[in-house]
Design a protein around this motif. Sequence first.
Motif, mmCIF file in Angstrom:
data_model
loop_
_atom_site.group_PDB
_atom_site.id
_atom_site.type_symbol
_atom_site.label_atom_id
_atom_site.label_comp_id
_atom_site.label_asym_id
_atom_site.label_seq_id
_atom_site.Cartn_x
_atom_site.Cartn_y
_atom_site.Cartn_z
ATOM 1 N N THR A 438 0.841 -1.208 0.000
ATOM 2 C CA THR A 438 0.000 0.000 0.000
ATOM 3 C C THR A 438 0.875 1.257 0.000
ATOM 4 N N GLU A 439 2.000 1.195 0.737
ATOM 5 C CA GLU A 439 2.918 2.349 0.725
ATOM 6 C C GLU A 439 3.587 2.496 -0.639
ATOM 7 N N PHE A 440 3.853 1.361 -1.269
ATOM 8 C CA PHE A 440 4.464 1.412 -2.603
ATOM 9 C C PHE A 440 3.511 2.108 -3.575
ATOM 10 N N ALA A 441 2.224 1.769 -3.462
ATOM 11 C CA ALA A 441 1.233 2.398 -4.349
ATOM 12 C C ALA A 441 1.241 3.916 -4.158
ATOM 13 N N SER A 442 1.341 4.401 -2.910
ATOM 14 C CA SER A 442 1.383 5.862 -2.681
ATOM 15 C C SER A 442 2.683 6.443 -3.224
ATOM 16 N N TYR A 443 3.777 5.676 -3.027
ATOM 17 C CA TYR A 443 5.074 6.138 -3.528
ATOM 18 C C TYR A 443 5.017 6.322 -5.045
ATOM 19 N N ILE A 444 4.430 5.339 -5.734
ATOM 20 C CA ILE A 444 4.359 5.399 -7.200
ATOM 21 C C ILE A 444 3.466 6.557 -7.643
ATOM 22 N N LYS A 445 2.383 6.779 -6.918
ATOM 23 C CA LYS A 445 1.503 7.907 -7.252
ATOM 24 C C LYS A 445 2.307 9.213 -7.175
ATOM 25 N N LYS A 446 3.110 9.360 -6.122
ATOM 26 C CA LYS A 446 3.931 10.581 -5.963
ATOM 27 C C LYS A 446 4.982 10.680 -7.074
ATOM 28 N N ARG A 447 5.582 9.551 -7.421
ATOM 29 C CA ARG A 447 6.569 9.573 -8.510
ATOM 30 C C ARG A 447 5.904 10.064 -9.791
ATOM 31 N N GLY A 448 4.675 9.606 -10.038
ATOM 32 C CA GLY A 448 3.951 10.019 -11.244
ATOM 33 C C GLY A 448 3.787 11.530 -11.287
#
Length: 488
Positions: A438-448
Amino acid sequence: MYHITPLLTVLCLASHYALAAQPFDPLKHSGPASPYFDAPSQFGLPVGTPAGCIVDQAAYIVRHGARYPTSGSFAGWQNLFLKIHGANFTATGPLTFLPSWIPPVDDAPNEIDFLSTTGAAEAFNLGSQLRHRYGFTKGGGNLTVWSASEQRVLATASHFLRGYLSQGNYAILDGENRGTIVSLPDSVNFTFANSLTPTTSCPTFPTGDTSSRASTFRAAFQPAVADRLNRFLDGLALNATDIGVMQDLCGFQTEISGNSQFCDVFEPSEWLNYEYAHDLNYYYGSGPGNPFSGATGFPLVKTITDLFILGPNQTITGGTSVPPPLLMGFTHDNDLPPFIAALGLWNESSVSPLSPTTPDPERHFRASYLVAFRGYIALERLSCGALLGSSVRHVAGQINMMPGDGQDTQRYIRIKVDNAPVPVPGCTSGPSATCPLTEFASYIKKRGELVGDYVATCGLQDVANATGRADFFTNIPADSTISLPVGF
Ligand SMILES: *[C@@H]1O[C@H](CO)[C@@H](O)[C@H](O)[C@H]1NC(C)=O
Ligand SMILES: *[C@@H]1O[C@H](CO)[C@@H](O)[C@H](O)[C@H]1NC(C)=O
Ligand SMILES: *[C@@H]1O[C@H](CO)[C@@H](O)[C@H](O)[C@H]1NC(C)=O
Ligand SMILES: *[C@@H]1O[C@H](CO)[C@@H](O)[C@H](O)[C@H]1NC(C)=O
Ligand SMILES: *[C@@H]1O[C@H](CO)[C@@H](O)[C@H](O)[C@H]1NC(C)=O
Ligand SMILES: *[C@@H]1O[C@H](CO)[C@@H](O)[C@H](O)[C@H]1NC(C)=O
Ligand SMILES: *[C@@H]1O[C@H](CO)[C@@H](O)[C@H](O)[C@H]1NC(C)=O
């Protein structure tokens, strides 16, 4: 920014000492000319799957295996040969083999640009290794993989499938244990984000390419190498161009014919400079130092993340096919760094951006550890449960669940580059410093948000059919071709 625990720091130092104790191997410092090797862990993380965890999904973006030279680089080899062949000279010391050297290409039309036998073996070995590591495909089952369509890339996909599927009696059972390659248009400008070569459809990408820093760096170190070697020659004078060709030949000739005589010509410091020029080339050309790279690598990272959130054997909204739990994409060297940029790896402010003149020995961005032949970036989804106790009860007629296989599992993401685990910046609370899903998903959203949207960043707003989605894993594109590997 992410925090490395004191334990990791100690392990990092320990691995640096362990590396220092190894004899220097130029083939591990030859950047894109290196044959595949497992990269050392720059972060001191263990390579094995953490105890209590299984991998239930994985995605690999893979460079093709070792190849013969391209026509441009073969012309350089021929020029070197003509220069040597046309001179009366005496060679001594490390160069006594030069008067008998012949370029290792004996059937140019069928060799130039194509895979070498080393490349075929690299691809087959990856297939065999991934069956051991994951075993997602049961005996007799099919595996579909995706590949850019240049022949050496398709050949890599094909040999990979042979390695992955070469078990049991299936070779003679039609329709079973088949491999399928979805061949995507290679390096064209009309597929946009939906390809394994997305930079070539991004018109702004070349404007961010400052890889000419690599040539400047080479021009600064090569003349002194030529001067050193010319002391071993009487009647022939090598120059900077020749040094470039000869250092490339260490990797290439070893891969083509097993002859590594050029590897012995240069000093470790000369190899480190050669390697750093490659680092500059990829960092500033297609890696984190090109401001357009992240946006080109991001769409596929997003799709993989979405599929990992769904879990194995599911497709995303609008998907017309269910991709396998092992997602394989085969492509070219320059198409790997954009994924490093999109994922935000190897670019910590303490070691970036790379100096155009002075290699920082602490830098993480290393071409040799990424774009060696058959190099890859892998993402794994881990399902982890309580460890087995010291005493485990078996009930007749039942198979116990393994940790990670049960219902109460926790999910984590691990990234591996050429098999070496790389922590997700700021997200290392899972087993072996993995990142909770779930943290990875937020991390990827921020990277986007940081790297920008593909269509806007590439200046394609006015191109009617430009797409910023990479959905080829779940919607087989109409302009792809499907092929079975030769011999299947
Ligand atoms: C090389 O030496 C031979 C005689 O040993 C001579 O005939 C020839 O012209 C020389 N070639 C060059 C390129 O100097
Ligand atoms: C494998 O693929 C082949 C060719 O597409 C198909 O005929 C066969 O039924 C598939 N086998 C399995 C086990 O899915
Ligand atoms: C792709 O390249 C062709 C030929 O160079 C050109 O005509 C076309 O406009 C390009 N398309 C895009 C979207 O850049
Ligand atoms: C976009 O349109 C061009 C020109 O009609 C076509 O060649 C290309 O395949 C299209 N690309 C996509 C992704 O639909
Ligand atoms: C090195 O010499 C070759 C001819 O022998 C020439 O083509 C090339 O331009 C030279 N390179 C440099 C950097 O002077
Ligand atoms: C890499 O780091 C540099 C320097 O901090 C920064 O300017 C750049 O945007 C970063 N690249 C990516 C893709 O995050
Ligand atoms: C996914 O599908 C494959 C093939 O149908 C099957 O063997 C495997 O058990 C499934 N995996 C999960 C986690 O459901």
